[in-house]
Design an enzyme around this catalytic site. Structure first.
Site, PDB file in Angstrom:
ATOM      1  CG  HIS A   1     -40.033 -40.836 -13.469  1.00  0.00           C
ATOM      2  ND1 HIS A   1     -39.806 -41.619 -14.580  1.00  0.00           N
ATOM      3  CD2 HIS A   1     -40.597 -39.701 -13.923  1.00  0.00           C
ATOM      4  CE1 HIS A   1     -40.222 -40.984 -15.655  1.00  0.00           C
ATOM      5  NE2 HIS A   1     -40.703 -39.809 -15.289  1.00  0.00           N
TER       6      HIS A   1
ATOM      7  CE  LYS B   1     -32.312 -28.301  -9.508  1.00  0.00           C
ATOM      8  NZ  LYS B   1     -31.037 -27.910  -8.849  1.00  0.00           N
TER       9      LYS B   1
END
Length: 283
Positions: free
Chosen positions: A36, A147
């Site tokens: 993150h 991703k």
């Protein structure tokens, strides 16, 4: 860093951001890890202002899933967000985002029928619905997603295209531990033995990808070989192994127009479900 908790606080803050440069959004469910934070740093480098949301979205958890037990660590998340350059952290309540039972939601079609969507019915409808809400409320120039969940990234990119949303969807590279395990908020639920073998998920996908490229195997053969190898090497149950076009998420053949392919897998341990993938260029 400003912290908003209610929708009213956020809207007041959004008004103050107007005219102060471009805005990037990083939506999260909290339990922040380096994946993150890398997204946040990437977004901050690309744009003038960075908004991060932390919201555990009940709409994307199915019956028997871990909504109640999903890790929540607000104090630590606030400190991590501040250190990664977030300008505004919004932590809305469920009542703020869903003040009543939603009568209208986003329904994801064929793209949710494979990979995780096949095993988590309704998950991507709930995910797309809450992201649509945040895009409408934040009105960012760009939104950033990892991703690691390649299916989520593909669906959100297509959603923004189909709804003509004026926002760029940006994918961030998967961040990994030194042994190759993709960072995940759910990794904390792995036992010591499970944690030791979990990196084999990505290593087996890499091996399958290399074999597919070098030996010109069929997608079906690659899927079978990776499934068999995972079954031998790890104790987790296997949800799926699939090789599809990317980002359309269709079975691959010589008539494909997508320039990329994705080899993805999901496995289940008693307390944690892990996903991973390899996205690569078609030769």
């Amino acid at each position: 860093m400003l912290i908003c908790r209610t929708k009213k606080e956020w809207l007041n803050c959004r008004d103050q951001m107007e005219g102060n440069g471009s805005i990037a959004l990083v939506p999260t469910m909290g339990a922040l890890h380096q994946g993150h934070l890398q997204l946040a740093k990437q977004a901050k480098a690309d744009h003038d202002q960075l908004v991060m949301t932390i919201f555990v979205n009940p709409l994307q958890f199915g019956e028997g899933e871990d909504y109640d037990h999903y890790p929540r660590q607000e104090e630590a998340d606030i400190e991590k967000a501040k250190a990664s350059g977030v300008d505004v952290l919004w932590l809305p309540s469920v009542d703020d985002i869903y003040p009543r039972d939603p009568a209208v939601t986003v329904r994801v079609g064929k793209m949710s029928e494979r990979l995780c969507g096949r095993h988590r019915p309704g998950h991507f409808d709930g995910m797309a619905t809450v992201v649509m809400k945040f895009l409408q409320l934040v009105r960012p120039d760009a939104a950033y997603f990892g991703k690691k969940d390649g299916q989520q990234l593909a669906i959100l990119t297509r959603m923004c295209e189909d709804f003509h949303l004026d926002v760029a969807v940006v994918g961030g590279e998967t961040v990994r531990e030194e042994d190759g395990l993709a960072l995940s908020s759910r990794n904390v639920f792995l036992s010591e033995g499970e944690r030791k073998e979990a990196p084999l998920l990505y290593k087996t996908l890499q091996k399958g990808y290399e074999r597919f490229r070098q030996q010109k195997e069929s997608p079906v053969k690659t899927e079978r070989e990776v499934t068999a190898e995972l079954s031998e090497r790890i104790t987790a149950s296997i949800d799926y192994v699939e090789l599809l076009t990317y980002p359309s998420l269709e079975p691959s053949d010589e008539n494909d127009t997508d320039e990329q392919l994705i080899l993805a897998a999901a496995v289940r341990y008693p307390q944690a479900r892990l996903i991973d993938n390899v996205i690569f260029e078609r030769e």
